[in-house]
Design a protein around this motif. Structure first.
Motif, PDB file in Angstrom:
ATOM      1  N   GLU A  27     -29.655 -50.037 -14.270  1.00  0.00           N
ATOM      2  CA  GLU A  27     -30.687 -49.873 -13.951  1.00  0.00           C
ATOM      3  C   GLU A  27     -31.717 -49.915 -15.450  1.00  0.00           C
ATOM      4  OE1 GLU A  27     -33.559 -45.753 -12.793  1.00  0.00           O
ATOM      5  OE2 GLU A  27     -31.671 -45.901 -11.831  1.00  0.00           O
ATOM      6  N   VAL A  28     -33.019 -50.467 -15.084  1.00  0.00           N
ATOM      7  CA  VAL A  28     -33.754 -50.737 -16.370  1.00  0.00           C
ATOM      8  C   VAL A  28     -34.954 -50.100 -16.259  1.00  0.00           C
ATOM      9  CG1 VAL A  28     -34.995 -52.581 -17.779  1.00  0.00           C
ATOM     10  CG2 VAL A  28     -32.909 -53.377 -16.640  1.00  0.00           C
ATOM     11  N   SER A  29     -35.585 -49.736 -15.213  1.00  0.00           N
ATOM     12  CA  SER A  29     -36.872 -49.079 -14.985  1.00  0.00           C
ATOM     13  C   SER A  29     -36.790 -48.477 -13.645  1.00  0.00           C
ATOM     14  CB  SER A  29     -38.173 -50.135 -15.271  1.00  0.00           C
ATOM     15  OG  SER A  29     -39.065 -49.543 -15.439  1.00  0.00           O
ATOM     16  N   ARG A  30     -37.815 -47.457 -13.503  1.00  0.00           N
ATOM     17  CA  ARG A  30     -37.957 -46.603 -12.126  1.00  0.00           C
ATOM     18  C   ARG A  30     -39.299 -46.384 -12.132  1.00  0.00           C
ATOM     19  NH1 ARG A  30     -34.544 -43.415  -8.569  1.00  0.00           N
ATOM     20  NH2 ARG A  30     -32.960 -44.234  -9.718  1.00  0.00           N
ATOM     21  N   THR A  31     -40.230 -46.764 -11.097  1.00  0.00           N
ATOM     22  CA  THR A  31     -41.431 -46.139 -10.675  1.00  0.00           C
ATOM     23  C   THR A  31     -41.355 -45.566  -9.265  1.00  0.00           C
ATOM     24  OG1 THR A  31     -42.352 -48.140  -9.679  1.00  0.00           O
ATOM     25  CG2 THR A  31     -42.499 -48.040 -12.011  1.00  0.00           C
ATOM     26  N   PRO A  32     -42.525 -44.704  -8.929  1.00  0.00           N
ATOM     27  CA  PRO A  32     -42.513 -44.428  -7.554  1.00  0.00           C
ATOM     28  C   PRO A  32     -42.462 -45.636  -6.531  1.00  0.00           C
ATOM     29  CG  PRO A  32     -44.243 -43.224  -8.869  1.00  0.00           C
ATOM     30  CD  PRO A  32     -43.529 -44.283  -9.677  1.00  0.00           C
ATOM     31  N   ALA A  33     -42.756 -46.723  -6.903  1.00  0.00           N
ATOM     32  CA  ALA A  33     -42.591 -47.933  -6.008  1.00  0.00           C
ATOM     33  C   ALA A  33     -41.429 -48.707  -6.086  1.00  0.00           C
ATOM     34  CB  ALA A  33     -43.868 -48.796  -6.346  1.00  0.00           C
ATOM     35  N   GLY A  34     -40.550 -48.427  -7.040  1.00  0.00           N
ATOM     36  CA  GLY A  34     -39.222 -49.139  -6.928  1.00  0.00           C
ATOM     37  C   GLY A  34     -38.562 -48.825  -8.240  1.00  0.00           C
ATOM     38  N   ILE A  35     -37.458 -49.664  -7.947  1.00  0.00           N
ATOM     39  CA  ILE A  35     -36.264 -49.547  -9.115  1.00  0.00           C
ATOM     40  C   ILE A  35     -35.924 -51.006  -9.592  1.00  0.00           C
ATOM     41  CG2 ILE A  35     -34.247 -48.652  -9.848  1.00  0.00           C
ATOM     42  CD1 ILE A  35     -34.249 -46.715  -7.316  1.00  0.00           C
ATOM     43  N   GLN A  36     -35.879 -51.289 -10.867  1.00  0.00           N
ATOM     44  CA  GLN A  36     -35.518 -52.593 -11.451  1.00  0.00           C
ATOM     45  C   GLN A  36     -34.010 -52.476 -11.885  1.00  0.00           C
ATOM     46  OE1 GLN A  36     -38.098 -55.316 -10.884  1.00  0.00           O
ATOM     47  NE2 GLN A  36     -35.993 -56.466 -11.172  1.00  0.00           N
ATOM     48  N   TYR A  37     -33.260 -53.499 -11.561  1.00  0.00           N
ATOM     49  CA  TYR A  37     -31.916 -53.592 -12.186  1.00  0.00           C
ATOM     50  C   TYR A  37     -31.727 -54.772 -12.811  1.00  0.00           C
ATOM     51  CZ  TYR A  37     -30.563 -49.621  -9.316  1.00  0.00           C
ATOM     52  OH  TYR A  37     -30.577 -48.399  -8.702  1.00  0.00           O
ATOM     53  N   LEU A  38     -30.946 -55.080 -13.945  1.00  0.00           N
ATOM     54  CA  LEU A  38     -30.443 -56.343 -14.341  1.00  0.00           C
ATOM     55  C   LEU A  38     -28.945 -56.298 -14.657  1.00  0.00           C
ATOM     56  CD1 LEU A  38     -31.202 -58.309 -16.828  1.00  0.00           C
ATOM     57  CD2 LEU A  38     -31.138 -56.877 -18.383  1.00  0.00           C
ATOM     58  N   ASP A  39     -28.585 -57.430 -14.159  1.00  0.00           N
ATOM     59  CA  ASP A  39     -26.990 -57.723 -14.351  1.00  0.00           C
ATOM     60  C   ASP A  39     -27.002 -58.425 -15.716  1.00  0.00           C
ATOM     61  OD1 ASP A  39     -24.562 -58.663 -14.082  1.00  0.00           O
ATOM     62  OD2 ASP A  39     -24.976 -60.374 -12.931  1.00  0.00           O
ATOM     63  N   ARG A  40     -26.506 -57.566 -16.792  1.00  0.00           N
ATOM     64  CA  ARG A  40     -26.231 -57.747 -18.172  1.00  0.00           C
ATOM     65  C   ARG A  40     -25.432 -59.035 -18.432  1.00  0.00           C
ATOM     66  NH1 ARG A  40     -29.218 -54.351 -20.731  1.00  0.00           N
ATOM     67  NH2 ARG A  40     -29.180 -52.516 -20.658  1.00  0.00           N
ATOM     68  N   ASP A  41     -24.398 -59.207 -17.558  1.00  0.00           N
ATOM     69  CA  ASP A  41     -23.650 -60.211 -17.558  1.00  0.00           C
ATOM     70  C   ASP A  41     -24.140 -61.651 -17.352  1.00  0.00           C
ATOM     71  OD1 ASP A  41     -21.490 -58.304 -18.440  1.00  0.00           O
ATOM     72  OD2 ASP A  41     -20.555 -58.027 -16.541  1.00  0.00           O
ATOM     73  N   SER A  42     -25.186 -61.531 -16.718  1.00  0.00           N
ATOM     74  CA  SER A  42     -25.910 -62.869 -16.128  1.00  0.00           C
ATOM     75  C   SER A  42     -26.804 -63.455 -17.110  1.00  0.00           C
ATOM     76  CB  SER A  42     -26.655 -62.626 -14.672  1.00  0.00           C
ATOM     77  OG  SER A  42     -27.924 -62.017 -14.952  1.00  0.00           O
ATOM     78  N   ILE A  43     -27.085 -62.770 -18.261  1.00  0.00           N
ATOM     79  CA  ILE A  43     -28.095 -63.333 -19.166  1.00  0.00           C
ATOM     80  C   ILE A  43     -27.281 -64.388 -19.918  1.00  0.00           C
ATOM     81  CG2 ILE A  43     -29.239 -62.885 -21.569  1.00  0.00           C
ATOM     82  CD1 ILE A  43     -29.249 -59.747 -20.425  1.00  0.00           C
ATOM     83  N   ASP A  44     -28.049 -65.589 -19.974  1.00  0.00           N
ATOM     84  CA  ASP A  44     -27.681 -66.853 -20.366  1.00  0.00           C
ATOM     85  C   ASP A  44     -28.895 -67.425 -21.266  1.00  0.00           C
ATOM     86  OD1 ASP A  44     -26.034 -69.010 -20.745  1.00  0.00           O
ATOM     87  OD2 ASP A  44     -26.952 -70.335 -19.051  1.00  0.00           O
ATOM     88  N   ILE A  45     -28.753 -67.703 -22.393  1.00  0.00           N
ATOM     89  CA  ILE A  45     -29.740 -68.338 -23.341  1.00  0.00           C
ATOM     90  C   ILE A  45     -29.608 -69.789 -22.943  1.00  0.00           C
ATOM     91  CG2 ILE A  45     -30.430 -69.102 -25.745  1.00  0.00           C
ATOM     92  CD1 ILE A  45     -28.674 -66.152 -26.452  1.00  0.00           C
ATOM     93  N   ILE A  63     -43.879 -42.507   0.351  1.00  0.00           N
ATOM     94  CA  ILE A  63     -44.054 -41.146   1.321  1.00  0.00           C
ATOM     95  C   ILE A  63     -42.840 -40.624   1.602  1.00  0.00           C
ATOM     96  CG2 ILE A  63     -44.859 -40.374   3.310  1.00  0.00           C
ATOM     97  CD1 ILE A  63     -46.819 -42.911   3.786  1.00  0.00           C
ATOM     98  N   THR A  64     -41.834 -41.432   1.669  1.00  0.00           N
ATOM     99  CA  THR A  64     -40.275 -40.776   2.092  1.00  0.00           C
ATOM    100  C   THR A  64     -39.666 -40.921   0.949  1.00  0.00           C
ATOM    101  OG1 THR A  64     -39.323 -43.010   2.848  1.00  0.00           O
ATOM    102  CG2 THR A  64     -40.605 -41.450   4.486  1.00  0.00           C
ATOM    103  N   SER A  65     -39.926 -41.637  -0.065  1.00  0.00           N
ATOM    104  CA  SER A  65     -39.003 -42.033  -1.382  1.00  0.00           C
ATOM    105  C   SER A  65     -37.610 -42.515  -0.911  1.00  0.00           C
ATOM    106  CB  SER A  65     -38.957 -40.670  -2.057  1.00  0.00           C
ATOM    107  OG  SER A  65     -39.956 -40.254  -2.614  1.00  0.00           O
ATOM    108  N   LYS A  66     -37.693 -43.295   0.157  1.00  0.00           N
ATOM    109  CA  LYS A  66     -36.254 -44.083   0.660  1.00  0.00           C
ATOM    110  C   LYS A  66     -36.592 -45.440   0.250  1.00  0.00           C
ATOM    111  CE  LYS A  66     -35.153 -40.768   4.195  1.00  0.00           C
ATOM    112  NZ  LYS A  66     -34.228 -40.487   5.399  1.00  0.00           N
ATOM    113  N   GLU A  67     -35.256 -46.073   0.187  1.00  0.00           N
ATOM    114  CA  GLU A  67     -35.087 -47.564  -0.233  1.00  0.00           C
ATOM    115  C   GLU A  67     -35.747 -48.313   1.005  1.00  0.00           C
ATOM    116  OE1 GLU A  67     -31.438 -48.317  -1.805  1.00  0.00           O
ATOM    117  OE2 GLU A  67     -31.553 -46.849  -3.287  1.00  0.00           O
ATOM    118  N   ILE A  68     -36.440 -49.098   0.967  1.00  0.00           N
ATOM    119  CA  ILE A  68     -36.832 -49.933   2.182  1.00  0.00           C
ATOM    120  C   ILE A  68     -36.649 -51.435   2.024  1.00  0.00           C
ATOM    121  CG2 ILE A  68     -38.570 -48.363   2.918  1.00  0.00           C
ATOM    122  CD1 ILE A  68     -40.716 -49.944   1.754  1.00  0.00           C
TER     123      ILE A  68
END
Length: 119
Positions: A27-45, A63-68
């Motif tokens: 998990e990289v970031s979270r707001t009331p609107a959503g959660i952002q994840y990063l796959d650390r093993d996928s980073i490719d230069i 409103i419900t704070s549920k994942e939609i």
């Protein structure tokens, strides 16, 4: 004969097993609107200052704070300009992707900062 049939069934069923790549969602970031994840093993230069990686965004009902909704993105990020482009969304390639500014979107800003940190 029954043993032979049983062994063949087991053997052919094992052929269909798919060995997927490990995903290291962080998990990289979270707001009331959503959660952002990063796959650390996928980073490719890709080239100087440009990386490619996989992210997951989970949209949250305010409103419900549920994942939609959940979306998986393959992104390119220019760590020098802090711009990004989504080259694939949920497995569908985006051939017309253009470099975009995150325009203050906290989730995108955090993904860019976090993933460019070690490049």
């Amino acid at each position: 004969m029954n043993i032979l049939v049983l062994m063949l069934i087991i053997l052919f069923n094992r052929i269909n097993i798919v060995y997927g790549a490990d995903i290291n969602w962080v998990e990289v970031s979270r707001t009331p609107a959503g959660i952002q994840y990063l796959d650390r093993d996928s980073i490719d230069i890709e080239e100087k200052g440009i990386i490619e990686l996989t992210t997951k965004y989970i949209k949250i009902d305010s409103i419900t704070s549920k994942e939609i909704e959940e979306n998986i993105y393959i992104m390119k990020i220019n760590c020098m300009t802090k711009k990004f482009k989504d080259i694939s969304v949920n497995g569908k390639k985006n051939l017309s992707a253009n470099w975009e500014d995150p325009n203050g979107d906290k989730l995108l800003d955090d993904v860019i900062s976090d993933s460019c940190e070690n490049v």
